[in-house]
Enzyme design. Structure first.
Site, PDB file in Angstrom:
ATOM      1  CG  HIS A   1       7.820  -2.430   2.888  1.00 45.85           C
ATOM      2  ND1 HIS A   1       7.087  -1.640   2.022  1.00 45.85           N
ATOM      3  CD2 HIS A   1       7.021  -3.491   3.191  1.00 45.85           C
ATOM      4  CE1 HIS A   1       5.896  -2.204   1.832  1.00 45.85           C
ATOM      5  NE2 HIS A   1       5.831  -3.325   2.526  1.00 45.85           N
TER       6      HIS A   1
ATOM      7  CD  GLU B   1      -0.954  -4.941   5.670  1.00 51.32           C
ATOM      8  OE1 GLU B   1      -0.944  -4.034   4.811  1.00 51.32           O
ATOM      9  OE2 GLU B   1      -0.088  -5.013   6.578  1.00 51.32           O
TER      10      GLU B   1
ATOM     11  CG  HIS C   1       5.654  -8.091   0.981  1.00 60.19           C
ATOM     12  ND1 HIS C   1       4.276  -8.260   1.029  1.00 60.19           N
ATOM     13  CD2 HIS C   1       5.895  -6.911   1.611  1.00 60.19           C
ATOM     14  CE1 HIS C   1       3.725  -7.238   1.657  1.00 60.19           C
ATOM     15  NE2 HIS C   1       4.687  -6.407   2.032  1.00 60.19           N
TER      16      HIS C   1
HETATM   17  N1  ADE Z   1       4.590  -0.184   4.390  1.00 59.08           N
HETATM   18  C1  ADE Z   1       5.495  -0.931   5.047  1.00 59.08           C
HETATM   19  N2  ADE Z   1       4.933  -2.047   5.508  1.00 59.08           N
HETATM   20  C2  ADE Z   1       3.644  -2.041   5.120  1.00 59.08           C
HETATM   21  C3  ADE Z   1       2.554  -2.927   5.276  1.00 59.08           C
HETATM   22  N3  ADE Z   1       2.655  -4.066   5.936  1.00 59.08           N
HETATM   23  N4  ADE Z   1       1.364  -2.549   4.756  1.00 59.08           N
HETATM   24  C4  ADE Z   1       1.243  -1.412   4.099  1.00 59.08           C
HETATM   25  N5  ADE Z   1       2.238  -0.555   3.928  1.00 59.08           N
HETATM   26  C5  ADE Z   1       3.433  -0.854   4.426  1.00 59.08           C
HETATM   27 ZN    ZN Z   2       4.299  -4.659   2.986  1.00 60.66          ZN
END
Ligand code: ADE
Ligand code: ZN
Length: 336
Positions: free
Chosen positions: A16, A197, A14
């Protein structure tokens, strides 16, 4: 123990890639591409990285991504992260990218994917690091936009293992993207989604039951339902938990409040990841070290978390075995 954590071979599931854009590279690319950014210097940037929730972070994260224009920029971004992988002993990584953040600014899909892919090819030949690419749909945009993006991705299908769902969670439930996930499933993509989240467990149920995800990103709100916890345990759905991110985005008030140890002790398939490390004060090792120092994770816990990541990755069983053996070699070295 900290030495042991650093030496363990790890997988990251995970991450980005836009969230690994360090201020130094942001400044260099802003200057090169003549893009205005709202900061005078690197210190100024670091001061701006104070977040109150997910949205307050996303506003800054999307503004930063505007400096990325050419294939070379995406290569440099990815290469910088690969150098962090080397430092953190990450030997396999599954990278998210957000095509819509760039295509909406007129950058072609090919420009983005070529830059990322070429860096990953070089990472393999220079350091032996293996990787996969997952493209995420931005959930604050429409499903039609996501469907258009899926179509744009099809010529590059061989380079993309899966699709995901990220961005502003509250108000954008998984059900909004049922059709596009169905289409992606038919095309043979692996499916993941950010769920639970910040939002409640209904988002997690929807991700499981409507999107049919193979892996859940974050998922830390699962703890609010005994029934859901039981199901996640039985089905061993992997959760890609990102502790530093959760602290920086105030999902938990402080590290001691983080529920990862409870999730792990309950028997869920938990992995540790860095999410957007350039924004959240540290890469993968720092996440493990913070967990160890604040939640008294045992050596056994850490080994379990690391093995879970390899076992939950989208690599062949053969490669999983090979990597787990590498983990066990280091465990043997640090026995006692
Ligand atoms: N894009 C980058 N980081 C993120 C996160 N923690 N939650 C949702 N979208 C994201
Ligand atoms: Zn994320």
């Amino acid at each position: 123990m900290i030495e042991f954590i650093k030496k363990l071979p790890k997988a990251e599931l995970h991450l980005h890639i836009e969230g690994s854009l360090e201020p130094e590279l942001m400044f260099r690319l802003a200057q090169k591409n003549d893009i205005e950014i709202p900061y005078k210097n690197v210190d100024d940037v670091k001061k701006a990285y104070e977040f109150s929730n997910l949205q307050s972070f996303l506003d800054i994260y999307y503004a930063g991504a505007k400096v990325l224009i050419t294939t070379e920029d995406f290569y440099d971004l990815t290469w910088d992260y690969i150098l962090k992988c080397v430092k953190n002993n990450i030997i396999h990584t599954e990278i998210f990218f957000d095509p819509q953040t760039h295509t909406s600014r007129g950058i072609s899909f090919e420009t983005i994917i070529r830059g990322i892919k070429e860096a990953l090819i070089d990472a393999n030949s220079k350091f032996g690091i293996t990787s996969q690419i997952i493209m995420c749909f931005l959930r604050h945009l429409s499903q039609d936009d996501a469907l258009k993006t899926l179509d744009e991705a099809l010529p590059f299908k061989d380079d993309i293992i899966g699709v995901g769902l990220d961005s502003s969670e509250l108000g954008n439930p998984p059900s909004k993207f049922e059709d596009v996930f169905k289409k992606a499933e038919k095309e043979g993509f692996k499916l993941v989604a950010h769920a639970g989240e910040e939002a409640d467990i209904s988002y997690i149920y929807e991700a499981l039951d409507l999107l049919h995800i193979h892996r859940m990103d974050h998922g830390v709100q699962s703890i609010k339902s005994d029934e859901l916890m039981q199901r996640l345990k039985e089905e061993q759905i992997p959760l890609t938990v990102c502790p530093n991110s959760n602290i920086e985005l105030k999902v938990f008030e402080n590290y001691k409040e983080h529920n990862i140890k409870k999730l792990l002790d309950f028997g869920l398939n938990i992995t540790v990841n860095s999410d957007d490390p350039a924004y959240f004060k540290g890469y993968l090792n720092q996440n493990f070290i913070n967990l160890y120092e604040n939640l008294e994770l045992s050596k056994k816990d850490i080994i379990k978390l690391v093995k879970n990541s390899f076992n939950s990755s989208f690599i062949s069983d053969e490669l999983k075995h090979e990597y787990i053996k590498k983990v066990e070699e280091v465990v043997r070295l640090y026995k006692g």
